[in-house]
Design a protein around this motif. Sequence first.
Motif, PDB file in Angstrom:
ATOM      1  N   PHE A 153       0.842  -1.192   0.000  1.00 52.53           N
ATOM      2  CA  PHE A 153       0.000   0.000   0.000  1.00 52.53           C
ATOM      3  C   PHE A 153       0.885   1.253   0.000  1.00 52.53           C
ATOM      4  CE2 PHE A 153      -1.741   3.399   2.689  1.00 52.53           C
ATOM      5  CZ  PHE A 153      -2.833   3.781   1.920  1.00 52.53           C
ATOM      6  N   LEU A 154       1.878   1.292   0.883  1.00 52.01           N
ATOM      7  CA  LEU A 154       2.758   2.458   0.972  1.00 52.01           C
ATOM      8  C   LEU A 154       3.543   2.670  -0.326  1.00 52.01           C
ATOM      9  CD1 LEU A 154       4.023   2.084   4.642  1.00 52.01           C
ATOM     10  CD2 LEU A 154       2.496   3.861   3.741  1.00 52.01           C
ATOM     11  N   PHE A 155       3.950   1.585  -0.952  1.00 57.41           N
ATOM     12  CA  PHE A 155       4.676   1.702  -2.221  1.00 57.41           C
ATOM     13  C   PHE A 155       3.828   2.432  -3.260  1.00 57.41           C
ATOM     14  CE2 PHE A 155       5.879   0.115  -6.426  1.00 57.41           C
ATOM     15  CZ  PHE A 155       7.217   0.504  -6.446  1.00 57.41           C
ATOM     16  N   ARG A 156       2.571   2.046  -3.358  1.00 55.23           N
ATOM     17  CA  ARG A 156       1.672   2.712  -4.309  1.00 55.23           C
ATOM     18  C   ARG A 156       1.480   4.186  -3.930  1.00 55.23           C
ATOM     19  NH1 ARG A 156      -0.606  -2.413  -4.056  1.00 55.23           N
ATOM     20  NH2 ARG A 156      -2.057  -1.851  -2.418  1.00 55.23           N
ATOM     21  N   SER A 163       3.729  15.183  -1.969  1.00 57.25           N
ATOM     22  CA  SER A 163       4.905  15.659  -1.241  1.00 57.25           C
ATOM     23  C   SER A 163       5.351  14.598  -0.237  1.00 57.25           C
ATOM     24  CB  SER A 163       4.586  16.961  -0.491  1.00 57.25           C
ATOM     25  OG  SER A 163       3.676  16.694   0.561  1.00 57.25           O
ATOM     26  N   LEU A 164       6.538  14.780   0.270  1.00 57.14           N
ATOM     27  CA  LEU A 164       7.054  13.873   1.288  1.00 57.14           C
ATOM     28  C   LEU A 164       6.219  13.983   2.563  1.00 57.14           C
ATOM     29  CD1 LEU A 164       9.208  11.809   2.072  1.00 57.14           C
ATOM     30  CD2 LEU A 164      10.680  13.705   2.751  1.00 57.14           C
ATOM     31  N   ALA A 165       5.732  15.182   2.853  1.00 55.82           N
ATOM     32  CA  ALA A 165       4.889  15.387   4.033  1.00 55.82           C
ATOM     33  C   ALA A 165       3.583  14.599   3.917  1.00 55.82           C
ATOM     34  CB  ALA A 165       4.612  16.874   4.231  1.00 55.82           C
ATOM     35  N   ASP A 166       2.985  14.587   2.724  1.00 54.92           N
ATOM     36  CA  ASP A 166       1.775  13.795   2.510  1.00 54.92           C
ATOM     37  C   ASP A 166       2.031  12.315   2.734  1.00 54.92           C
ATOM     38  OD1 ASP A 166       0.349  16.065   1.890  1.00 54.92           O
ATOM     39  OD2 ASP A 166       0.354  15.723  -0.277  1.00 54.92           O
ATOM     40  N   PHE A 167       3.155  11.830   2.211  1.00 59.10           N
ATOM     41  CA  PHE A 167       3.494  10.421   2.404  1.00 59.10           C
ATOM     42  C   PHE A 167       3.728  10.136   3.879  1.00 59.10           C
ATOM     43  CE2 PHE A 167       6.568   7.035   2.979  1.00 59.10           C
ATOM     44  CZ  PHE A 167       5.893   5.987   2.360  1.00 59.10           C
TER      45      PHE A 167
END
Length: 173
Positions: A153-156, A163-167
């Motif tokens: 899930f995280l890979f997708r 942004s990195l903050a969203d991830f």
Amino acid sequence: MGFNPRWTIGRIYSSEYLENNNNPFAVIVLAHRETQQTRNDNQSKYREKLRLAKSLYSKGYEKRDIVELYRLIDWMMTLPKGLQRNFSTEIYAFEEEQQMPYITSGERIARQDGRVENCRENIIDLLQIRFESVPEETIQQITQINDLARLKFLFRQVATSSSLADFQQLLNQ
């Protein structure tokens, strides 16, 4: 009708004959032929390597024979790193789906661990490609995850996060 070496050789080396033959040397000849035919086409080589590897399981070979033939096919039909990773993932999934009786629970755990580690590495690599600098704490969080479904899930999400903050927000959930 006497012995005709041309007919015999043509019959022995035909793809149909080789694919239906349980002799391990038939697999080796097929792998060699596919290696030659797909030399400049990695996608075709990937498909043929996958087909050959999967066919080993239906020929009734013992585990050690499958492993040795697989090693030879793997050596002959070398793939670029990304395709090799995909190939390994597909073979693991195939083995799980077929519930291979000779794969021990220890081997299954080791394979699962390898898949988890690969997924972690892929997430970190993709984060670095997309956002260049990735904080060490984010890397540490990712390396602590052992749930393959969560990692997938995280890979997708890496691919779709703006942004990195969203991830990072998704990672913290």
